[in-house]
Design an enzyme around this catalytic site. Structure first.
Site, short mmCIF file in Angstrom:
data_model
loop_
_atom_site.label_atom_id
_atom_site.label_comp_id
_atom_site.label_asym_id
_atom_site.label_seq_id
_atom_site.Cartn_x
_atom_site.Cartn_y
_atom_site.Cartn_z
N ASP A 1 0.84 -1.21 0.00
CA ASP A 1 0.00 0.00 0.00
C ASP A 1 0.87 1.25 0.00
OD1 ASP A 1 -2.07 -1.75 0.52
OD2 ASP A 1 -1.98 -1.39 2.68
N1 URA Z 1 -1.00 -6.01 4.03
C1 URA Z 1 -1.49 -4.76 4.02
O1 URA Z 1 -2.48 -4.47 4.68
N2 URA Z 1 -0.87 -3.84 3.27
C2 URA Z 1 0.24 -4.11 2.55
O2 URA Z 1 0.78 -3.22 1.89
C3 URA Z 1 0.74 -5.42 2.57
C4 URA Z 1 0.09 -6.34 3.32
#
Ligand code: URA
Length: 236
Positions: free
Chosen positions: A104
């Site tokens: 993310d």
């Molecule tokens: N889990 C998440 O919530 N975000 C990420 O970027 C990777 C794994």
């Protein structure tokens, strides 16, 4: 160095050598503008080989980078909103790279970048259950009961999560830090799992992928994987 056309076509991943021979015999392959014959050789740095009118590209060397992604970068190849791209951090590598899986915008940490689509597909395919370890900071306390729920599987809108492992739990005031290792990779999985058990995530960093970790790689920097590391990933 010249090579037989069927070998070049097979190396480009378009067909097996035998199929490529069939294409040459069928007149679907041209060499420098004329219909190629079986036995023709070419060097893609100098010659133009086309299959059904589309040119074969000289194969680029495989590149495998381990990047320590900062917060505020997106892992897509383009961003209509003009946000920072992780690929902006590796300007000095002259091949087109793409991220293996996603992190993310607000997740930091270990991200592989490569031009090897076959390895990227292996690492992200759920069948291979590649371990991904995240360092998580949540608001609230991780009770034994919540820990067991996270490890056993949490019901999310896209189904029950696979068993996970939690380690290194440390509490500090109103927050708790822990590491969670997942063997699947759904969208925003850690954040959604933690939210579902009432622990909002305030920081998330991927610290491990298979046998790789972030040691020696500063935030916003990257290193090339060693040949041994690549070989290990290919065996997974
Ligand atoms: N889990 C998440 O919530 N975000 C990420 O970027 C990777 C794994």
């Amino acid at each position: 160095m010249t090579q037989r056309l069927q070998k070049l076509i097979a190396a480009a991943g378009l067909a097996s050598r035998r199929q490529a021979e069939g294409w040459i015999i069928a007149g679907r392959v041209t060499l420098n503008g004329r219909i190629a014959c079986l036995g023709d050789r070419a060097d893609l740095e100098e010659d133009c080989v086309q299959v059904d009118g589309r040119s074969l590209q000289p194969r680029q060397p495989w590149v495998y980078l381990l990047l320590n992604k900062p917060v505020g970068y997106v892992t897509t190849a383009r961003d209509p909103q003009g946000r920072n791209l992780v690929t902006d951090l590796v300007r000095d590598v002259p091949v087109r790279l793409f991220p293996v899986g996603r992190l993310d915008l607000n997740t930091e940490g270990l991200l592989l970048l490569t031009n090897d689509g076959a390895l990227a597909a292996r690492l992200t395919h759920p069948r291979h259950r590649v371990a991904k370890t995240y360092l998580v900071r949540v608001r609230g306390a991780l009770s034994n009961e919540i820990r067991q729920r996270l490890e056993a599987g949490v019901e999310l809108e896209d189904g029950l999560t696979a068993p996970a492992r939690i380690a290194r739990v440390r509490s500090g005031g109103s927050h708790t830090w822990f590491e969670i290792t997942l063997y699947e990779g759904r969208n925003r999985q850690v954040r959604r799992m933690c939210e579902m058990v009432g622990l909002p995530v305030s920081r998330l960093k991927r610290v491990g992928l298979a046998s790789l970790n972030l040691e020696g790689v500063r935030v916003g920097h990257y290193r090339h994987l060693t040949a041994g590391e690549v070989a290990l990933l290919k065996k997974l």
